[in-house]
Design an enzyme around this catalytic site. Structure first.
Site, PDB file in Angstrom:
ATOM      1  N   ARG A  20      -8.534 -20.814  -1.438  1.00 15.29           N
ATOM      2  CA  ARG A  20      -7.429 -20.283  -0.657  1.00 15.29           C
ATOM      3  C   ARG A  20      -6.156 -21.293  -0.910  1.00 15.29           C
ATOM      4  NH1 ARG A  20      -5.799 -21.821   4.817  1.00 15.29           N
ATOM      5  NH2 ARG A  20      -4.664 -20.155   5.885  1.00 15.29           N
ATOM      6  N   ARG A  33       8.305   3.971  -4.761  1.00 14.04           N
ATOM      7  CA  ARG A  33       8.287   2.935  -3.648  1.00 14.04           C
ATOM      8  C   ARG A  33       7.223   1.930  -3.873  1.00 14.04           C
ATOM      9  NH1 ARG A  33       7.577   5.021   2.476  1.00 14.04           N
ATOM     10  NH2 ARG A  33       5.323   5.223   1.717  1.00 14.04           N
ATOM     11  N   LYS A  86       6.605  -1.845   2.111  1.00 14.43           N
ATOM     12  CA  LYS A  86       5.159  -1.395   2.407  1.00 14.43           C
ATOM     13  C   LYS A  86       4.068  -2.337   2.471  1.00 14.43           C
ATOM     14  CE  LYS A  86       3.197   3.038   2.980  1.00 14.43           C
ATOM     15  NZ  LYS A  86       3.447   3.280   4.719  1.00 14.43           N
ATOM     16  N   TYR A 116       0.676  -1.320   0.065  1.00 13.83           N
ATOM     17  CA  TYR A 116       0.075  -0.092   0.132  1.00 13.83           C
ATOM     18  C   TYR A 116       1.022   1.310  -0.059  1.00 13.83           C
ATOM     19  CZ  TYR A 116       0.788   1.001   5.062  1.00 13.83           C
ATOM     20  OH  TYR A 116       1.271   1.316   6.345  1.00 13.83           O
ATOM     21  N   GLU A 129      11.474   2.409  14.582  1.00 18.33           N
ATOM     22  CA  GLU A 129      10.568   3.441  14.117  1.00 18.33           C
ATOM     23  C   GLU A 129       9.336   3.470  14.808  1.00 18.33           C
ATOM     24  OE1 GLU A 129       9.490   2.491   9.941  1.00 18.33           O
ATOM     25  OE2 GLU A 129       9.462   0.379  10.334  1.00 18.33           O
ATOM     26  N   LEU A 145      10.765   1.076   7.256  1.00 18.38           N
ATOM     27  CA  LEU A 145      10.174   1.404   6.054  1.00 18.38           C
ATOM     28  C   LEU A 145      11.203   3.022   5.613  1.00 18.38           C
ATOM     29  CD1 LEU A 145       7.997   1.207   4.098  1.00 18.38           C
ATOM     30  CD2 LEU A 145       6.886   3.049   5.126  1.00 18.38           C
TER      31      LEU A 145
END
Ligand code: PDD
Length: 286
Positions: free
Chosen positions: A101, A52, A150, A33, A182, A206
């Protein structure tokens, strides 16, 4: 006004937007995302976020369902359709919905990635939190080893925010092997004798787009920057601290684990960097 969202090629009212129960984002957190902020109806740091995103997709062998040029158009269209003057755009791409799945990745030729974007209108520039500063607690960092990608695996950051909330604070800084990695959804900084200290890049954090821009502005303003690890003890003795992210820009931190930094109010370096970031980013927004 009903919010219009973008789902797999269509602009739809939010209550008509649907994703399969077999979507791998839903079943395996198999998705990436980006969050891009909007100021004055324009996108901040868009190029950094799209680059990114490309990198995150590449690291996970995922194929983007749209080109990066299309993405800019979709972002702009959503800002326009939802009349967003200030806020964020959330974008998520997952490895799509297989027929069942299955842990094994599906063939991207037969199972296309899913893409969703939506807007969130919010006052960001005049955030009251920027005037009083944030209080953080430290927690252990028990996330996976590829935090440079991310991904939508945000359960632990979410738990971290809940731990902070229960303690009556605003956020948590995560610590691994004695060093701060972070914040739960932001990069962490301390300031000592005018020097800005923030963890070096690696798989442990990140690579914040706001971080990159803020450090560039700081260096251009002749501020000293040191990219290295620091401990919570060092942070507690810092003159000031702050965080950066697309949704908070530069946000002062005034307390760590109950210890006030300096006089317990936002420090001059964080305040100055916030001002520079907002002014300069607005000038080059798209
Ligand atoms: N979070 N570190 C983590 C773990 C993050 O989730 C984020 C962003 C950042 C800052 O990155 P950037 O400057 O590119 O926004 C650092 C977004 C805002 C979120 O999850 O909402």
């Amino acid at each position: 006004m009903t919010r219009i969202v973008y789902v797999n090629g269509e602009y739809l009212p939010e209550d008509q937007a649907k994703i399969s129960v077999f979507d791998r984002g839903f079943l395996f957190a198999d998705g990436v995302y980006e969050v891009t902020s909007v100021l004055d109806g324009q996108l901040i740091d868009f190029e950094g976020h799209s680059k990114r995103l490309e990198r995150s997709l590449g690291e996970l062998d995922m194929v983007s369902p749209v080109t990066m040029e299309d993405l800019l158009g979709i972002h702009r269209e959503l800002v326009h359709r939802n009349d967003v003057t200030e806020g964020m755009i959330y974008l998520q791409i997952t490895r799509g919905a297989d027929a069942d799945r299955d842990f094994v990745f599906p063939d991207p030729e037969t199972v296309p990635s899913s893409i969703v974007l939506f807007t969130q209108s919010k006052n960001l520039a005049d955030s009251p939190a920027a005037k009083v500063g944030m209080k953080v607690i430290s927690i252990e960092d028990i996330r996976w080893g590829r935090r440079d990608i991310k991904t939508v695996q945000l359960l632990y950051p979410s738990i971290g925010k809940m731990m902070a909330k229960k303690a009556g604070k605003d956020d948590a800084w995560m610590v691994e092997d004695g060093f701060v990695t972070e914040g739960t959804s932001n990069n962490a900084y301390i300031v000592k004798d005018g020097k800005i200290i923030t963890r070096h890049l690696g798989n442990e954090i990140l690579h914040g787009i706001t971080r990159a821009t803020v450090l560039r502005f700081a260096r251009e303003a002749q501020m000293e920057v040191e990219e290295r690890s620091f401990t919570i003890d060092e942070a507690k003795t810092a003159d000031e601290a702050f965080i950066t992210s697309a949704s908070t820009f530069v946000m002062p931190v005034v307390e760590i684990d109950g210890v006030a930094l300096g006089d317990g109010t936002p420090g001059p370096v964080a305040s100055r960097l916030r001002e520079i970031y907002l002014d300069e980013s607005r000038k080059v927004a798209v």
